[in-house]
Design an enzyme around this catalytic site. Sequence first.
Site, PDB file in Angstrom:
ATOM      1  N   ASN A 136     -10.178  -0.316  -0.848  1.00  0.00           N
ATOM      2  CA  ASN A 136      -8.723  -0.321  -0.696  1.00  0.00           C
ATOM      3  C   ASN A 136      -8.110  -0.914  -1.959  1.00  0.00           C
ATOM      4  O   ASN A 136      -8.206  -2.120  -2.201  1.00  0.00           O
ATOM      5  CB  ASN A 136      -8.350  -1.147   0.535  1.00  0.00           C
ATOM      6  CG  ASN A 136      -6.855  -1.189   0.798  1.00  0.00           C
ATOM      7  OD1 ASN A 136      -6.045  -0.894  -0.076  1.00  0.00           O
ATOM      8  ND2 ASN A 136      -6.482  -1.589   2.000  1.00  0.00           N
ATOM      9  N   CYS A 147       0.806  -1.227   0.000  1.00  0.00           N
ATOM     10  CA  CYS A 147       0.000   0.000   0.000  1.00  0.00           C
ATOM     11  C   CYS A 147       0.836   1.272   0.000  1.00  0.00           C
ATOM     12  O   CYS A 147       0.314   2.353  -0.278  1.00  0.00           O
ATOM     13  CB  CYS A 147      -0.945   0.003   1.190  1.00  0.00           C
ATOM     14  SG  CYS A 147      -1.969  -1.483   1.299  1.00  0.00           S
ATOM     15  N   HIS A 189      -3.055   6.815   2.147  1.00  0.00           N
ATOM     16  CA  HIS A 189      -3.483   5.534   1.604  1.00  0.00           C
ATOM     17  C   HIS A 189      -4.933   5.297   1.993  1.00  0.00           C
ATOM     18  O   HIS A 189      -5.318   5.438   3.166  1.00  0.00           O
ATOM     19  CB  HIS A 189      -2.594   4.412   2.138  1.00  0.00           C
ATOM     20  CG  HIS A 189      -3.180   3.049   1.903  1.00  0.00           C
ATOM     21  ND1 HIS A 189      -3.641   2.647   0.670  1.00  0.00           N
ATOM     22  CD2 HIS A 189      -3.414   2.011   2.764  1.00  0.00           C
ATOM     23  CE1 HIS A 189      -4.128   1.420   0.771  1.00  0.00           C
ATOM     24  NE2 HIS A 189      -4.008   1.016   2.020  1.00  0.00           N
TER      25      HIS A 189
END
Length: 312
Positions: free
Chosen positions: A268, A113, A238
Amino acid sequence: MIGSRIVAVGHYQPAGVLTNEDLAGMVDTSDEWITSRVGIRTRHVAGPDEPVDELAAHAAAKALAAAGRTPADIDLVLVATSTAIDRSPNMAARVAARLDMPGPAVLDVNVVCAGFTHALATADHAVRAGAANRALVIGADKMTEVADWTDRSTCVLVGDGAGAAVVEVGGEGGIGPVLWGSVPEMGHAVRIEGTPPRFAQEGQSVYRWATTRLPTLARQACEKAGLTPEDLAAVVLHQANLRIIEPLARRIGAVNAVVARDVTESGNTSAASIPLAFSKLIERGEVSTGDPVLLFGFGGNLSYAGQVVRCP
């Protein structure tokens, strides 16, 4: 002194959309359960005939068009991804082939990420050192391909997509100094392991670490750029979980900043999440050319990387 800057960005998401109601028919969950815990309402899902490099190439083509550049202008391609199934050719080489690039250096960056901000820093360093004139930096992941669709704690999180930036020589301050690092002893907290590979995480451990440790690190990234959090026009963290993003933004102290909340519609998307959210802020006109924006990635390995950039 030679610096670098982002001259354009672009993003791409597949057409397929998975809603919370759809997920409620697949696993023991509900719209209320998902939105109250992670803030996600929808996520985009790539089909079996849409590989990671295709997502990446679409985003890259949009960034190149916005920059007024051609594929032949690029001499370095960096793709941040953790969902490349094959070891070789790497994603960067596949993207270069899809775009008919004549022979750039091609590197993949796997920091999960935090991949895009690591890759952006690497491009910045390459341009500053004279090793590249113009770089294409891409974050792309197909997280639905590594999801465990029987685990309601993780499958509700993930989505697919890509974002890209064109980086070239510019004045000082276009891309600020990176603050990066990791917590190796907590590498087990976020994993994509096994055969076939599956995404798993220790959600509470990640939440506690992110909300307590990251505000200080994000402020340090601002200090490296010679700014205070109050100077920021936007914060793009993120896009892991709205319950992490919102308290983090408050604790950073960026009181005048727009806070990216793309996680609500995209889920995500791992390395794609920051360039996706950043590109959308620019597309919607929520930030202007020259505005300082904090990009800060965190996640797998527990790795982190952040820098202040100026909007193209």
